[in-house]
Design a protein around this motif. Structure first.
Motif, short mmCIF file in Angstrom:
data_model
loop_
_atom_site.label_atom_id
_atom_site.label_comp_id
_atom_site.label_asym_id
_atom_site.label_seq_id
_atom_site.Cartn_x
_atom_site.Cartn_y
_atom_site.Cartn_z
N ASN A 69 0.81 -1.22 0.00
CA ASN A 69 0.00 0.00 0.00
C ASN A 69 0.84 1.27 0.00
O ASN A 69 0.32 2.36 0.25
CB ASN A 69 -0.92 -0.02 1.22
N LEU A 70 2.12 1.13 -0.33
CA LEU A 70 3.02 2.28 -0.35
C LEU A 70 3.04 2.91 -1.74
O LEU A 70 3.30 2.24 -2.74
CB LEU A 70 4.44 1.83 0.04
N SER A 71 2.76 4.19 -1.81
CA SER A 71 2.77 4.92 -3.09
C SER A 71 4.14 5.56 -3.29
O SER A 71 4.60 6.35 -2.47
CB SER A 71 1.69 6.00 -3.10
N LEU A 72 4.79 5.20 -4.39
CA LEU A 72 6.11 5.73 -4.72
C LEU A 72 6.16 6.20 -6.16
O LEU A 72 5.46 5.65 -7.02
CB LEU A 72 7.19 4.65 -4.52
N GLU A 73 7.00 7.19 -6.41
CA GLU A 73 7.28 7.66 -7.76
C GLU A 73 8.79 7.63 -7.98
O GLU A 73 9.56 7.62 -7.01
CB GLU A 73 6.74 9.08 -7.95
N PRO A 74 9.23 7.61 -9.24
CA PRO A 74 10.67 7.63 -9.51
C PRO A 74 11.35 8.81 -8.79
O PRO A 74 10.85 9.94 -8.83
CB PRO A 74 10.74 7.78 -11.03
N GLY A 75 12.44 8.51 -8.12
CA GLY A 75 13.17 9.55 -7.41
C GLY A 75 12.81 9.68 -5.94
O GLY A 75 13.53 10.33 -5.18
N ASP A 76 11.68 9.08 -5.52
CA ASP A 76 11.35 9.07 -4.10
C ASP A 76 12.36 8.20 -3.35
O ASP A 76 13.08 7.41 -3.96
CB ASP A 76 9.94 8.51 -3.88
N ASN A 77 12.39 8.34 -2.03
CA ASN A 77 13.32 7.51 -1.28
C ASN A 77 12.71 6.93 -0.02
O ASN A 77 11.71 7.42 0.49
CB ASN A 77 14.62 8.26 -0.96
N ILE A 78 13.33 5.84 0.43
CA ILE A 78 12.96 5.14 1.67
C ILE A 78 14.20 5.15 2.56
O ILE A 78 15.29 4.79 2.12
CB ILE A 78 12.53 3.69 1.39
N ILE A 79 14.03 5.57 3.82
CA ILE A 79 15.13 5.65 4.77
C ILE A 79 15.18 4.38 5.62
O ILE A 79 14.17 4.00 6.23
CB ILE A 79 15.00 6.87 5.69
N VAL A 80 16.34 3.73 5.67
CA VAL A 80 16.58 2.62 6.59
C VAL A 80 17.91 2.88 7.29
O VAL A 80 18.63 3.82 6.94
CB VAL A 80 16.63 1.26 5.85
N VAL A 81 18.25 2.06 8.27
CA VAL A 81 19.53 2.23 8.96
C VAL A 81 20.46 1.08 8.64
O VAL A 81 20.01 0.00 8.20
CB VAL A 81 19.36 2.37 10.49
N GLY A 82 21.75 1.30 8.85
CA GLY A 82 22.74 0.29 8.53
C GLY A 82 22.58 -0.98 9.36
O GLY A 82 22.22 -0.93 10.54
#
Length: 363
Positions: A69-82
């Motif tokens: 259910n996540l809406s994304l477009e080219p160039g969007d980003n998702i933040i995660v940690v190392g």
């Protein structure tokens, strides 16, 4: 994994024996304990509405509902940690690849002091106008670093990004309040700090997912599924709130009563008391280890129920592993950290033994 409490084990045995006489099960039995389980988890995380709770088999399942259910477009980003746990990485890689979005990984700082504080600053700085999702744990699974979720939530709101939390490492042993954090989703596996069995978990889904589509189309997540006589009158509507995201066969007559009993005990004990207890048995050992050159972040930056011990140059990881095996000490090794996960089933003597072996085993 946590060990099973005796009463949780007893609930599982009773569930197994229940299958001997399935004809004694009624239609209501498919819903009663599941409802109670959702209510107990809602109580644990201070969720006002138990219909925001779904029963899931795993963290990956709960996060797959988010990814769908996540809406994304080219160039969007998702933040995660190392070095984040893989179940909280793979769903985002798949959906980002599909929509030509980016994964931004915020790695831990190289500095050994104030590591947690610096890491949190880096996460806040990484969130920008293209961020659509921040996905992390409430504490890092390798070393217990506490992420400042209220501040991260505030920053994510400013850019209209979702905040999704894997609470497996500490929910149950460390207080978590959905009113304070306001996550869009919180997923928790049952086998760790919730003190339950494997292959069952719980998820909280906020208003952002009220009209979403679940990954699974099963009978029980459909509207009025509790009316068995009406099941063949198929419905296009889902159950209200988060109930649409529940796994098929969620009325598990073995795992549900086990998880329910574990949550009842935790709600009686209260996570704040578990955290205080863990703090009391680790304080002196940690001070001794620091004096010997071992690197452990300050108490304000990490949890007490899970913390990482890093080695100085004069320490030998191989020598330590050998000594631990010889002396029947069970820890985990995550990245460059020795991960220690105490809980109510540990005592001062356990931590003193751990400390003694560490002090004797380095070269």
């Amino acid at each position: 994994m946590s060990p099973l409490m005796k009463t949780v084990e007893e609930a599982g045995v009773a569930g197994v024996l229940r299958k001997r006489e399935p004809y004694l099960l009624s239609g209501d039995d498919f819903f009663t304990e599941s409802k109670e389980l959702r209510q107990e988890f809602a109580k644990l995380i201070n969720a006002k509405d138990a219909q925001r709770i779904a029963i899931i088999p795993s963290v990956s399942y709960g996060l797959a509902n988010v990814a769908k259910n996540l809406s994304l477009e080219p160039g969007d980003n998702i933040i995660v940690v190392g070095e984040q746990f893989p179940s909280n990485i793979y769903p985002w890689h798949e959906v980002a690849k599909k929509h030509s979005a980016d994964i931004i990984t915020v790695s831990a700082p190289s500095e050994s002091h104030n590591r947690g504080e610096l890491w949190n600053e880096a996460i806040l700085n990484a969130i920008d106008s293209r961020t659509k999702l921040v996905a992390l744990a409430n504490i890092h699974w390798a070393d217990g670093t506490i992420f400042n979720l209220p501040e991260i939530r505030e920053r994510s709101k400013q850019v209209n990004a979702l905040l999704v939390i894997d609470g497996t490492q500490s929910v149950g042993a460390l207080p978590f309040d959905v009113d304070v954090v306001q996550p869009d989703a919180l997923v928790v596996a049952g086998y760790k700090s919730l003190m339950g069995p494997y292959s069952i978990g719980l998820a909280y889904y906020g208003p952002a997912f009220d009209n979403g589509t679940p990954i699974e189309q099963n009978w029980i997540n459909r509207y009025k599924s509790d009316d068995f006589a009406n099941l063949v009158n198929y419905s296009d509507e889902y159950q209200p709130g988060a109930l649409r995201y529940g796994v098929g066969e969620q009325s598990n007559f073995i795992l549900v009563p086990m998880m329910l009993e574990a949550l009842r005990v935790l709600n009686e004990l209260k996570p704040i008391n578990i955290q205080k207890y863990c703090s009391s048995i680790i304080e002196n050992p940690i001070n001794e280890l620091r004096d010997a050159g071992f690197i452990i972040d300050s108490a304000k930056n990490r949890a007490a129920n899970l913390f990482g011990i890093r080695l100085a140059k004069h320490h030998s990881m191989e020598a330590i592993k050998t000594s631990f095996t010889k002396n029947n000490i069970h820890v985990s090794y995550r990245g460059d950290a020795i991960r220690v996960s105490p809980n109510m089933y540990n005592d001062v003597a356990d931590l003193e033994k751990l400390t003694h072996i560490l002090l004797q085993s380095y070269s």
